[in-house]
Design a protein around this motif. Structure first.
Motif, short mmCIF file in Angstrom:
data_model
loop_
_atom_site.label_atom_id
_atom_site.label_comp_id
_atom_site.label_asym_id
_atom_site.label_seq_id
_atom_site.Cartn_x
_atom_site.Cartn_y
_atom_site.Cartn_z
N ARG A 279 1.35 -1.63 0.28
CA ARG A 279 -0.01 0.01 -0.12
C ARG A 279 0.58 1.27 -0.11
O ARG A 279 0.57 2.24 -0.48
N ASP A 280 2.43 1.52 0.64
CA ASP A 280 2.76 2.17 0.45
C ASP A 280 3.90 2.40 -0.73
O ASP A 280 5.34 3.29 -0.24
N ASP A 384 -10.75 -6.59 2.62
CA ASP A 384 -9.77 -6.11 3.37
C ASP A 384 -9.15 -4.57 3.86
O ASP A 384 -9.40 -3.89 4.32
N THR A 385 -9.70 -4.09 2.36
CA THR A 385 -9.46 -2.34 2.71
C THR A 385 -10.35 -1.31 3.54
O THR A 385 -9.15 -0.68 4.31
N ASP A 387 -10.32 -1.85 7.16
CA ASP A 387 -9.84 -2.11 8.35
C ASP A 387 -8.41 -2.13 7.65
O ASP A 387 -7.82 -2.04 8.61
N GLN A 388 -7.85 -1.11 6.18
CA GLN A 388 -6.62 -0.72 6.24
C GLN A 388 -6.12 0.11 6.42
O GLN A 388 -7.38 1.08 6.06
N PRO A 389 -5.17 1.66 6.59
CA PRO A 389 -5.34 2.88 6.43
C PRO A 389 -5.32 2.76 4.88
O PRO A 389 -4.20 2.84 4.49
N ASN A 395 -4.42 9.13 6.96
CA ASN A 395 -4.28 7.53 7.62
C ASN A 395 -5.43 6.52 8.42
O ASN A 395 -4.63 5.81 9.30
N THR A 397 -8.69 4.25 8.94
CA THR A 397 -8.76 3.39 7.94
C THR A 397 -10.58 3.50 7.44
O THR A 397 -11.20 4.48 8.38
#
Length: 451
Positions: A279-280, A384-385, A387-389, A395, A397
């Motif tokens: 993601r980065d 899934d996304t 729960d992701q920053p 940043n 979720t």
């Protein structure tokens, strides 16, 4: 006989001495800063942004001019024209001119597009309830959640778009909002100032300038395409000659031992990323990302093909070509000889292959199965996304943002951005283009903001 939205008579009236000087003042407000900064004339814009866009831009300035009042009598060109020549126009044409007379340019978010018929527009500056607009031309290209600068005017019981419609990118939108905040003393906050119609009408030239500076910047820099690794798209074809006496099955056996190398047919492999996309990874602002997903959702980073005593490795960046070349030489060893590499830019590929569309091996899969598979992958990916920053949400979720009153709108804007980008697939029947985000709005409790 003039059409219902014909302004040709009014445009000819502009040549009168009493109005030409007034129009030049408005014209300079809309284009002066750009023409001066770029050291060009207005006619030069047609060669940069195309003649059609130059005409649309001129129309934006002209429509602004129709709303202006100047010293002297008569003070407004529409009032003067209707009084002197209005008898020549149809009732609809007069109604359209008078509606433009009091119109206001604003930025709208588009939704519920019915091609050839209508759209719903939400004012992003003044707020209020969304309005339904009858529109036949622009609705054939506009997508859900596009942003447009436009004048919406009521004519004979219907809301219609005036001629000066400009599509706004996220960059142009932020430039416009920064200009409004600066002008009205709100520089230290992201919140837009509350503007009445008179204040917004006075800022009409800012819409033209924001669009122009953004467009010229992108044109001058040229379109930048990158892959999901953040690398510039440059196509590499690495050809490995097979060593004497080496059989294709020998190559196939070794290739199948490489992690991520998936055999699609007797002589064709898809080289897929082993680990799901990070993601980065670096991305260039304003760049368009181009990459291929297989049915399983895995990211394809190259292809290998056996053909005419050569093993061809195809990738879309120099970094992937080097990585793949090193990997193949390590695994195949003396089964192949020193490779030769051909490099093509996007422009060269387009010039050499006009009208052709690349097909992946998965194109042989029935469309309904491919659609179901890709939709199921996207369901898992976005679940899934949630729960992701996400950088666009500071940043947080998506779930965190949706639970906070101060950031619920940001979460909705993020969802709209995802929908808008998906809707812009060149093929409207592609499984990506037909994917529905409805469940995510429901999951995050943001359905009230989907308007």
């Amino acid at each position: 006989m003039p059409t219902s939205h014909d302004l040709s008579g009014l445009m000819k009236f502009l040549d009168r001495d009493e109005w030409q000087g007034c129009f030049n003042e408005v014209f300079d407000d809309h284009f002066g800063p750009v023409l001066e900064a770029c050291e060009m004339e207005f006619e030069d814009l047609a060669g940069i942004v195309s003649g059609d866009w130059a005409m649309t831009l001129w129309g934006c300035a002209f429509e602004d001019f129709l709303t202006q009042e100047f010293d002297g009598q008569p003070a407004n060109i529409v009032d003067d024209y209707v009084k002197r020549r209005g008898w020549k126009e149809s009732a609809q044409s007069r109604a359209y001119m008078l509606a433009l007379r009091t119109s206001v340019m604003s930025l709208y978010e588009v939704s519920n597009v019915v091609p050839g018929q209508s759209l719903v527009a939400r004012d992003l500056i003044r707020g209020g309830e969304p309005v339904t607009v009858s529109e036949g031309t622009a609705t054939k290209t506009l997508k859900q959640w596009d942003k447009i600068a436009a004048r919406i005017v009521p004519v004979m019981g219907k809301n219609i778009l005036a001629g000066g419609v400009l599509p706004f990118t996220p960059q142009a939108t932020e430039s416009l909002f920064d200009g409004l905040r600066t002008t009205f003393g709100k520089k230290k906050t992201k919140k837009l100032p509350a503007l009445n119609d008179d204040e917004l009408q006075a800022m009409a030239s800012l819409f033209t300038l924001s669009w122009l500076f953004d467009t010229l910047d992108r044109v001058m820099r040229g379109p930048l395409l990158q892959n999901n690794d953040g690398d510039e798209i440059v196509f590499h074809n690495v050809r490995f000659p097979l060593a004497s006496g080496v059989a294709p099955q020998d190559i196939a056996s070794r290739l199948n031992s490489i992690p991520g190398m998936l055999q699609e047919s007797e002589k064709f492999w898809s080289w897929m990323e082993e680990v799901p996309q990070g993601r980065d990874k670096p991305k260039t602002a304003g760049a368009t990302t181009l990459d291929t997903l297989m049915d399983s959702g895995s990211n394809v980073i190259g292809n290998a093909e056996l053909k005419d005593r050569f093993l061809h490795l195809s990738t879309n960046s120099a970094a992937r070509a080097k990585s793949g070349t090193d990997l193949i030489r390590q695994v195949l060893g003396d089964l192949v000889r020193t490779p030769l590499t051909e490099i093509s830019t996007v422009e060269q590929m387009m010039a050499e292959r006009p009208g052709r569309h690349t097909q992946t091996p998965s194109s042989s899969i029935p469309s309904e199965i491919a659609e179901q598979t890709i939709h199921e992958f996207l369901d898992r990916h976005y679940l899934d996304t949630l729960d992701q920053p996400v950088a666009m949400l500071g940043n947080k979720t998506p779930r965190q943002a949706a639970r906070t009153p101060a950031s619920r709108q940001k979460a909705a804007d993020w969802l709209k951005y995802l929908e808008n980008q998906t809707a812009k697939q060149p093929d409207p029947n592609h499984p990506m283009a037909t994917y529905s985000f409805e469940w995510i709005w429901q999951e995050l409790g943001l359905r009230d903001l989907r308007r």
